[in-house]
Scaffold this active site. Sequence first.
Site, PDB file in Angstrom:
ATOM      1  CD  GLN A 108      -2.639  -1.263   2.580  1.00 16.29           C
ATOM      2  OE1 GLN A 108      -2.403  -0.494   3.509  1.00 16.29           O
ATOM      3  NE2 GLN A 108      -3.533  -2.240   2.683  1.00 16.29           N
ATOM      4  CG  HIS A 116      -2.468  -0.839   8.055  1.00 10.89           C
ATOM      5  ND1 HIS A 116      -2.873  -1.540   9.169  1.00 10.89           N
ATOM      6  CD2 HIS A 116      -3.314  -1.236   7.055  1.00 10.89           C
ATOM      7  CE1 HIS A 116      -3.892  -2.328   8.856  1.00 10.89           C
ATOM      8  NE2 HIS A 116      -4.164  -2.152   7.575  1.00 10.89           N
ATOM      9  CD  GLU A 134     -12.581   4.746  15.084  1.00  9.85           C
ATOM     10  OE1 GLU A 134     -12.711   3.791  15.873  1.00  9.85           O
ATOM     11  OE2 GLU A 134     -11.761   5.691  15.286  1.00  9.85           O
ATOM     12  CE1 TYR A 139      -9.795  11.038  18.175  1.00  7.94           C
ATOM     13  CE2 TYR A 139      -7.461  11.257  18.712  1.00  7.94           C
ATOM     14  CZ  TYR A 139      -8.703  11.827  18.505  1.00  7.94           C
ATOM     15  OH  TYR A 139      -8.859  13.185  18.624  1.00  7.94           O
ATOM     16  CE1 TYR A 180     -10.431  -6.733   6.862  1.00  8.78           C
ATOM     17  CE2 TYR A 180      -8.467  -6.804   8.231  1.00  8.78           C
ATOM     18  CZ  TYR A 180      -9.326  -6.109   7.414  1.00  8.78           C
ATOM     19  OH  TYR A 180      -9.091  -4.787   7.131  1.00  8.78           O
TER      20      TYR A 180
END
Length: 380
Positions: free
Chosen positions: A89, A151, A244, A254, A265
């Site tokens: 990613q 991520h 979120e 958070y 998953y």
Amino acid sequence: MQICTTRRKANVKLAFAFFLSLLLVTAFPVNAVTAVKQVDELEHPWGMVFLPDGELLVSERAGKLRRIQDNSLLPKPVSGLPEIAEQGQGGLLGLALHPQFAQNRWLYLAYAAEDDDGYSTHLARGRYQDGALTQVEVLFAATPQSFGGQHFGGRIAFDRAGYVYLTLGDRGERDNSQMLENHAGSVIRLHDDGRIPADNPFVNTAGAQPEIYTYGHRNVQGIALHPTTGQVWTGEHGPQGGDEINILHAGANYGWPVITYGEEYGGGEVGAGLTEKAGMEQPVLYWTPSIAPAGMTFYTGDKYPGWQGNLLVSALKFALISRVTLDGNRYVDENRYVDEERLLEDEIGRIRDIQQAPDGYLYVLTDESDGALYRLEPGS
């Protein structure tokens, strides 16, 4: 689909009214838009910025920064970029202009870079002029490095005071998000030249990384400055469910992976299955199942009647734009939404970013090997 506020004592009548309004909006959209392709042949485009002279810059995850002028993709990409590593990613990610870009020409880039210990998200800036970056300097490199491919976060924004924010992800090592001694799963705040602000919340905390502004995030791939309050809002990928929208508060936790509205998953609770805990922030809203939120913006133009102040969120999983109507600009103590309208679902592909152009039109990027730039034309 479920989209939820953080209020625990919701009035039943209000809840029913919201449910009814959501059904009506879904069945009879009054603000439908049409996506008109402007440019194609973009390789997994990720972010975009509109320059004062009308030029548009688009980042491609593979490491190229492309130029668009007069709705034409120029064949030669921008030169002078730092060394970028495409890993899963990661690659060339978010872009931002300095608030005084017209005078100083500083362009900011988020990207993945490699060293002996793996890959991490970096922040750099360079002076942009006529298709070239010069005076490139790396302002920040996240730790720890990892050889994983997920991520990286990678969105950038400036607030009204001129601080620059960079969003990060947990890099697939979720417990790091609760550890202040590393940057994983945090949002960092810096001066525009990379210096650490003296009032950052953990500057005087022993062992903490001083760049951290908030922590306990999973993978923040959306950021936008609210046009009325000036607060920084972020969009974050949950696991399976639990995406979120948050408002950043200095030093706030958070919750990931201690609390989440998502699940593992394949099913099953994350950790102890908690959705709230003292000392951890609740989201303004969340999605279950996940829509995979990416780039986002608040609308301030006049091209789409009734959209002023709405939050527009691009989504990958369901290939859509989520238009969220918020309640009366009450964003400090009453973080509430009114309803959601889903636009373009499965019409043009996975949508990676949405931004407002200076002329008030909204533009989106599709995350495909042959990705495209679209302009949203308002409907009746």
